[in-house]
Scaffold this active site. Structure first.
Site, short mmCIF file in Angstrom:
data_model
loop_
_atom_site.label_atom_id
_atom_site.label_comp_id
_atom_site.label_asym_id
_atom_site.label_seq_id
_atom_site.Cartn_x
_atom_site.Cartn_y
_atom_site.Cartn_z
N GLY A 154 1.69 2.04 -5.45
CA GLY A 154 2.43 2.69 -6.54
C GLY A 154 3.27 1.69 -7.33
CB CYS A 169 11.51 5.86 0.71
SG CYS A 169 10.34 5.57 2.03
CB ALA A 187 -0.91 -0.01 1.23
N PRO A 188 0.45 2.30 -0.74
CG PRO A 188 0.43 4.51 -1.53
CD PRO A 188 1.24 3.54 -0.70
C1 LIG Z 1 7.04 1.92 2.05
S1 LIG Z 1 5.38 1.52 2.22
C2 LIG Z 1 5.06 0.69 0.69
C3 LIG Z 1 4.83 1.61 -0.47
C4 LIG Z 1 4.34 0.85 -1.69
N1 LIG Z 1 5.21 -0.23 -2.06
C5 LIG Z 1 4.16 1.76 -2.89
O1 LIG Z 1 5.03 1.82 -3.76
O2 LIG Z 1 3.11 2.43 -2.96
C6 LIG Z 1 5.43 0.18 3.31
C7 LIG Z 1 4.09 -0.51 3.52
O3 LIG Z 1 4.35 -1.68 4.31
C8 LIG Z 1 3.24 -1.92 5.15
N2 LIG Z 1 3.73 -2.81 6.23
C9 LIG Z 1 4.35 -2.50 7.38
N3 LIG Z 1 4.67 -3.61 8.06
C10 LIG Z 1 4.25 -4.66 7.31
C11 LIG Z 1 4.29 -6.06 7.47
N4 LIG Z 1 4.82 -6.64 8.54
N5 LIG Z 1 3.74 -6.83 6.51
C12 LIG Z 1 3.16 -6.27 5.40
N6 LIG Z 1 3.09 -4.95 5.21
C13 LIG Z 1 3.64 -4.15 6.13
C14 LIG Z 1 2.81 -0.53 5.57
O4 LIG Z 1 1.46 -0.54 5.96
C15 LIG Z 1 3.06 0.29 4.30
O5 LIG Z 1 1.87 0.39 3.56
#
Ligand SMILES: C[S@@+](CC[C@H](N)C(=O)[O-])C[C@H]1O[C@@H](n2cnc3c(N)ncnc32)[C@H](O)[C@@H]1O
Length: 442
Positions: free
Chosen positions: A265, A383, A262-263
């Protein structure tokens, strides 16, 4: 419903939410702008004031220190003083008189009935205009830079320890520039045609120096355009878009796992490249998955994207070993690469967070890596620019998983001979990103 608030009233309203109620700047500002009827020029001004005030908060608070003699009891007072000093110091085109007049108006608008807040605001701003900017003694380089560039002292020390003082100065200066308006054009479209359309609609597009797929726009507001609504492009930083570029896509059937999606991208970016097959998008927060679904629908790849709420540290309960041809771990991280775009991050993160996040990042990699097919590709990205979340995670992962090795990769405009790529935020005023690509040992 749209309201007819001024650009500065919207700036103040947003700053109260961010500075006093700890809301995220991008979400609060977008909400306020979307409900306003401001012209594009006024939207740009509100954006500049909100981001500029948060970026320069430590500097602005330092200016206020000696000038405030009473307790600032009303919630709007401190944000209004900070944004007014920001305009006096940083916005050359706005005369001081105009800043004072606007601040008086806002104090009357936001203050309680019969409040004398506007007198406090007027007095403090007039004193500041008389006395001018102050900075700590430059002999204490860390403290001086911390105030001048509004970066907490621990972060200035962290940058100086890892990249030296000269680079730190350059990095900090670059981080305090406004973020660019970057968009990625969908791989399903004719890029030149979309570029020409952006030009015809007055967005002043320029091709990115980092990626063939990205364009930098002269101003914001593209999310209101038909091109955006029809999924011809999406708002994504150029460095972020390089993560998916690091995979090798061909015409083979793909089953991709996006472990932290999420979200969405990067999920949609991968789905655009799938000729046959699908992408499974996980996120620990179920309520965020609707953003992935909306993104996939808008970008015309909904038929290739499946979503599932799941902790990526527990994927082995759900999926089989070797089930995926590609796995992306775009891990939860400190966001230290996004200090320009999300300026409040600098005030909320601590050094301890870097170590705590490293444990989660390693646990996710450890859990998803057995799901990779023998000749598949695993990409880890953050990031963040912190060594703890980037190179140290790679080193630990490889130590604990001798069946994996780094795989060099080529992007449209960059390449990594080692299999790791760190894009610093001062490279081209982009977001800071880290990418590592692994394959299984043959
Ligand atoms: C850096 S963001 C990802 C951005 C996404 N890949 C994009 O390009 O739009 C990290 C995501 O990991 C999720 N997250 C955090 N801990 C997690 C876990 N243990 N397992 C799966 N998702 C997790 C968060 O809710 C967040 O949405």
């Amino acid at each position: 419903m749209s309201t007819s608030k001024s650009a500065r009233a919207i700036s103040l309203e947003t700053l109260i939410k961010v500075l006093q109620d700890k809301s995220y700047s991008n979400i609060s500002l977008n909400n306020s702008l979307n409900h306003s009827d401001l012209s594009q020029a006024d939207q740009n001004l509100a954006t500049k004031i909100v981001y500029g005030t948060i970026q320069n908060r430590l500097f602005l608070e330092y200016q206020l220190k000696g000038l405030v003699r009473t307790k600032l009891t009303e919630k709007y007072l401190k944000p209004l003083l900070l944004m007014s000093i920001y305009q006096i110091v940083f916005l050359d085109k706005v005369p001081n008189r105009a800043v004072l007049d606007e601040a008086n108006k806002l104090a009357k608008q936001f203050g309680k009935h019969h409040s004398s807040g506007y007198r406090v605001v007027n007095g403090i701003l007039r004193s500041f205009i008389r006395s001018g900017v102050i900075l700590p003694d430059a002999k204490d380089e860390i403290k001086y830079l911390s105030v001048k560039e509004s970066m907490p002292e621990w972060l200035v020390k962290y940058f100086a320890n890892h990249w030296g003082m000269d680079r730190t100065k350059k990095l900090l200066e670059s981080i305090n520039q406004p973020a660019k308006n970057s968009v990625r054009i969908s791989s399903l479209c004719d890029k030149q045609q979309v570029f020409d359309q952006l030009k015809a609609e007055g967005y002043e597009p320029k091709w990115s120096n980092l990626s063939d797929n990205d364009v930098i726009l002269g101003h914001g507001g593209v999310s209101q355009s038909d091109l955006f609504k029809r999924g011809k492009l999406t708002i994504q930083d150029e460095a972020a878009s390089l993560v998916v570029e690091s995979f090798d896509f061909g015409s083979n059937e793909e089953h991709i796992l996006d472990a932290c999606s999420a979200p969405g991208g990067k999920t949609v970016q991968m789905a655009e490249r799938i000729v046959a097959g699908d992408a499974t998008a996980l996120d620990i927060h179920e309520k965020k998955l609707h953003l992935v679904k909306e993104n996939a629908k808008r970008m015309n790849v909904a038929d290739k994207v499946k979503t599932k709420a799941c902790d990526a540290r527990k994927v082995q309960d759900i999926f089989k070993q070797g089930e995926f041809t590609k796995i992306l771990v775009d891990a939860p991280c400190s966001g230290l690469g996004l200090l320009r775009r999300k300026p409040e991050i600098r005030y909320t993160k601590t050094e301890r967070d870097l170590h705590n996040l490293q444990k989660i990042q390693l646990a996710i990699l450890d859990s998803v890596s057995p799901l990779l097919k023998e000749d598949g590709e695993l990409v880890y990205s953050t990031c963040s620019i912190s060594v703890e979340e980037d190179e140290a995670v790679v080193e630990q992962f490889l130590k604990q998983h001798p069946n994996f090795e780094l795989k060099p990769f080529k992007l449209s405009k960059l390449e990594s001979k080692t299999g790791m790529l760190k894009i610093m935020p001062d490279q081209d005023n982009n977001d800071g990103f880290f990418i590592a690509k692994f394959k299984m040992r043959g």
